[in-house]
Design an enzyme around this catalytic site. Structure first.
Site, PDB file in Angstrom:
ATOM      1  N   PRO A   2       0.744  -1.254  -0.010  1.00  0.00           N
ATOM      2  CA  PRO A   2      -0.152   0.102   0.006  1.00  0.00           C
ATOM      3  C   PRO A   2       0.882   1.240  -0.130  1.00  0.00           C
ATOM      4  O   PRO A   2       2.135   1.412   0.643  1.00  0.00           O
ATOM      5  CB  PRO A   2      -0.928  -0.047   1.401  1.00  0.00           C
ATOM      6  CG  PRO A   2      -0.659  -1.567   1.608  1.00  0.00           C
ATOM      7  CD  PRO A   2       0.511  -2.040   1.198  1.00  0.00           C
ATOM      8  N   LYS A  34      -2.267  -5.079   6.189  1.00  0.00           N
ATOM      9  CA  LYS A  34      -1.116  -5.495   5.708  1.00  0.00           C
ATOM     10  C   LYS A  34       0.078  -4.998   6.850  1.00  0.00           C
ATOM     11  O   LYS A  34      -0.166  -4.405   7.527  1.00  0.00           O
ATOM     12  CB  LYS A  34      -0.752  -4.609   4.462  1.00  0.00           C
ATOM     13  CG  LYS A  34      -1.797  -4.685   3.235  1.00  0.00           C
ATOM     14  CD  LYS A  34      -1.283  -5.717   2.254  1.00  0.00           C
ATOM     15  CE  LYS A  34      -2.428  -5.902   1.288  1.00  0.00           C
ATOM     16  NZ  LYS A  34      -2.161  -6.580   0.389  1.00  0.00           N
ATOM     17  N   ILE A  66      -2.905  -3.247  -3.251  1.00  0.00           N
ATOM     18  CA  ILE A  66      -3.023  -4.502  -4.070  1.00  0.00           C
ATOM     19  C   ILE A  66      -3.947  -5.233  -3.103  1.00  0.00           C
ATOM     20  O   ILE A  66      -3.324  -6.115  -2.201  1.00  0.00           O
ATOM     21  CB  ILE A  66      -1.701  -5.202  -4.459  1.00  0.00           C
ATOM     22  CG1 ILE A  66      -0.953  -4.352  -5.292  1.00  0.00           C
ATOM     23  CG2 ILE A  66      -2.200  -6.729  -5.076  1.00  0.00           C
ATOM     24  CD1 ILE A  66       0.548  -4.942  -5.553  1.00  0.00           C
TER      25      ILE A  66
END
Length: 189
Positions: A2, A34, A66
């Site tokens: 990110p 994440k 993602i």
């Protein structure tokens, strides 16, 4: 990976940007799910910016990830980043806009970081949304970006040259094999 790219018209001189970066990293990692080690935050100040027709403190952000984004997460991320900007930079929550890009890992490009000693290390992943779109490229530090692009073009050139040579070698071997077969049959090229 990110990446949150924040721009504001607030002057960052004398502001503890480390605290902003740290809090934003923690919020993004926690809400997207994440590890903090994969989160990148870019903060730019003194950017000429008008919001609602005035140049009062305002901010704009883009978050690329993602996966990990959805409408619920986006609302929480907007609120968390707006709170950080309001407390640290006095940017009212109503003068902050955050745009989200949830990319898929269907096509990844690895960029390399060129160190002063000439060594290379991977620094980012980018995603090509479609063949018609451009690559969204994010990498740590914008110093030496021309050198990095040059290194990437050299790497691509070397890869293509190697691929072409391999194809030429295979074609040559095929032609030689065919010539031998035809010569055995009494045919000549």
């Amino acid at each position: 990976m990110p990446c949150l790219n924040l721009s504001t018209n607030v002057n960052l001189d004398g502001v503890d940007t480390s605290a902003i970066l740290s809090e934003a990293t923690s919020s993004v990692a926690k809400l997207i799910g994440k590890p903090e080690a994969y989160v990148m935050i870019v903060l730019k100040g003194s950017v000429p910016m008008s919001f609602g027709g005035t140049e009062q403190p305002a901010a704009y952000g883009e978050l690329v990830s993602i996966g990990g984004l959805n409408p619920d997460v986006n609302k929480k991320l907007s609120a968390a980043i707006a709170a950080i900007l309001e407390t640290k930079l006095q940017v009212p929550k109503s003068r902050f806009f955050l745009k989200f890009y949830d990319t898929k890992a269907s096509f990844l490009l690895l960029l390399l970081n060129c160190h002063e000693d000439g060594s290379l290390s991977p620094i980012c992943l980018s995603h090509c949304i479609s063949f018609a779109d451009t690559f969204l490229i994010y990498f740590a530090g914008f110093q030496l970006w021309m050198e990095r692009i040059h290194l990437l073009s050299l790497a691509c050139s070397e890869f293509l040259e190697t691929s072409v040579m391999s194809i030429q070698n295979n074609l040559t071997r095929t032609v030689n094999w065919c010539e031998k077969k035809f010569l055995k049959l009494g045919m000549v090229f």
